[in-house]
Design an enzyme around this catalytic site. Structure first.
Site, mmCIF file in Angstrom:
data_model
loop_
_atom_site.group_PDB
_atom_site.id
_atom_site.type_symbol
_atom_site.label_atom_id
_atom_site.label_comp_id
_atom_site.label_asym_id
_atom_site.label_seq_id
_atom_site.Cartn_x
_atom_site.Cartn_y
_atom_site.Cartn_z
ATOM 1 N N ASP A 87 39.359 41.963 47.738
ATOM 2 C CA ASP A 87 38.859 40.938 46.831
ATOM 3 C C ASP A 87 39.456 41.075 45.433
ATOM 4 O O ASP A 87 39.204 40.237 44.564
ATOM 5 C CB ASP A 87 37.333 40.935 46.781
ATOM 6 C CG ASP A 87 36.738 42.217 46.219
ATOM 7 O OD1 ASP A 87 37.499 43.156 45.936
ATOM 8 O OD2 ASP A 87 35.499 42.282 46.080
ATOM 9 N N GLU A 117 36.289 55.590 45.162
ATOM 10 C CA GLU A 117 37.136 55.076 44.079
ATOM 11 C C GLU A 117 36.664 55.595 42.735
ATOM 12 O O GLU A 117 35.469 55.583 42.423
ATOM 13 C CB GLU A 117 37.134 53.542 44.056
ATOM 14 C CG GLU A 117 37.969 52.972 42.916
ATOM 15 C CD GLU A 117 38.142 51.468 42.959
ATOM 16 O OE1 GLU A 117 38.803 50.926 42.039
ATOM 17 O OE2 GLU A 117 37.635 50.828 43.899
#
Length: 287
Positions: free
Chosen positions: A46, A184
């Site tokens: 995305d 992340e």
């Protein structure tokens, strides 16, 4: 022809200590490059919201956009493991919505797995998708869809309290049934601890080297996106400079009348006299 990996291959790579390498792309052309390069997996992320559409974040991305880009990636890389990225709002309302939208990725884009962001808060959605028979990649730590609540795109797990929250998220999504976990923007020590404690493959993006593999955005590693470069990204090429110079040269040659040159032009099939006659016949139509 490349043989597409399956989830069992990814687990076998972990068992053998072989690092997995995946890349984020959004179209058929770059997907074909990734497949030719031999990446293990492709994520149609995305992050297209920023890279393709120029938004400041990923929140505006819709399911229809995600499906369309994912379809292009699949056509460009038919033999590479493909992960569809569930956009913001596609799994937050209810377990029913989450399952329905995950199914769309499988039915319409021929993905091998889906990825969604979040930990404890979305564990019930993960469990519902897994129970429906689909492979789920978890994504915790710096989760871009939640960047507003985090105060921006900031690393997580840098304090003991923050690290505890990341670890709790890891446990929650693992118990909910994720087959793969992506970390992340966390310190390597936090990633290493989670990697050691979980039996599933744990991959990183900005989480150090002590894990089972790495992912980067093609726009970052190829030097395409100039608005922002994360600390953890390395430029392996600089397509941005090459593309800009190419366009500068193109503009100059058009302005100077150099392009198109004779080798870029089509030739008449027949004598020039025949076409002069045709042009004379057709001229009254323009009056």
């Amino acid at each position: 022809m490349t043989k597409k990996k399956c989830i069992h291959d990814l687990y076998k790579m972990k068992e053998n200590g072989e690092k997995a390498c995946w890349i984020v792309v959004y179209d058929s052309v770059f997907a074909s490059y990734a497949e030719e390069a031999g990446v293990d997996m492709i994520l149609c992320g995305d992050s297209m919201g920023m890279i393709v559409y120029g938004w400041p974040g990923t929140v505006p991305v819709t399911m229809d956009m995600s499906i369309a880009h994912c379809q292009g990636v699949r056509r460009g890389a038919p033999n590479t493991y493909l992960i569809g990225d569930m956009p913001f709002g596609s799994y937050h309302k209810s377990c029913e919505d989450a399952v329905a939208n995950a199914i769309r990725f499988y039915k319409e884009a021929d993905v091998d797995a889906i990825k969604l962001e979040g930990g404890v808060a979305v564990a019930d959605k993960i469990r519902a998708i897994v129970n429906a028979g689909m492979v789920v990649f978890g994504h915790i730590g710096l989760t871009p869809q939640n960047s507003a609540s985090m105060g921006g795109f900031k690393a997580q797990g840098r304090t003991t309290d923050s690290a505890r929250a990341v670890i709790e998220d890891a446990v929650a999504v693992y118990k909910a049934g994720v087959r793969i976990l992506l970390l992340e923007g966390v310190p390597e020590e936090v990633c290493a601890y989670i990697h050691k404690m979980l039996p599933i493959p744990v991959y990183g993006i900005g989480a150090g080297a002590d894990c089972d593999g790495q992912v980067l955005l093609s726009a970052d590693l190829l030097g395409m996106y100039r608005n922002f470069t994360p600390k953890f990204a390395k430029k392996f090429a600089d397509i941005g400079d090459i593309a800009t110079q190419g366009m500068i040269d193109y503009v100059k040659e058009v302005k100077d009348g150099v392009f198109p040159a004779p080798e870029h032009k089509y030739k008449l099939s027949g004598g020039a006299a025949e076409f002069e006659k045709l042009f004379d016949e057709m001229s009254p139509l323009f009056e």
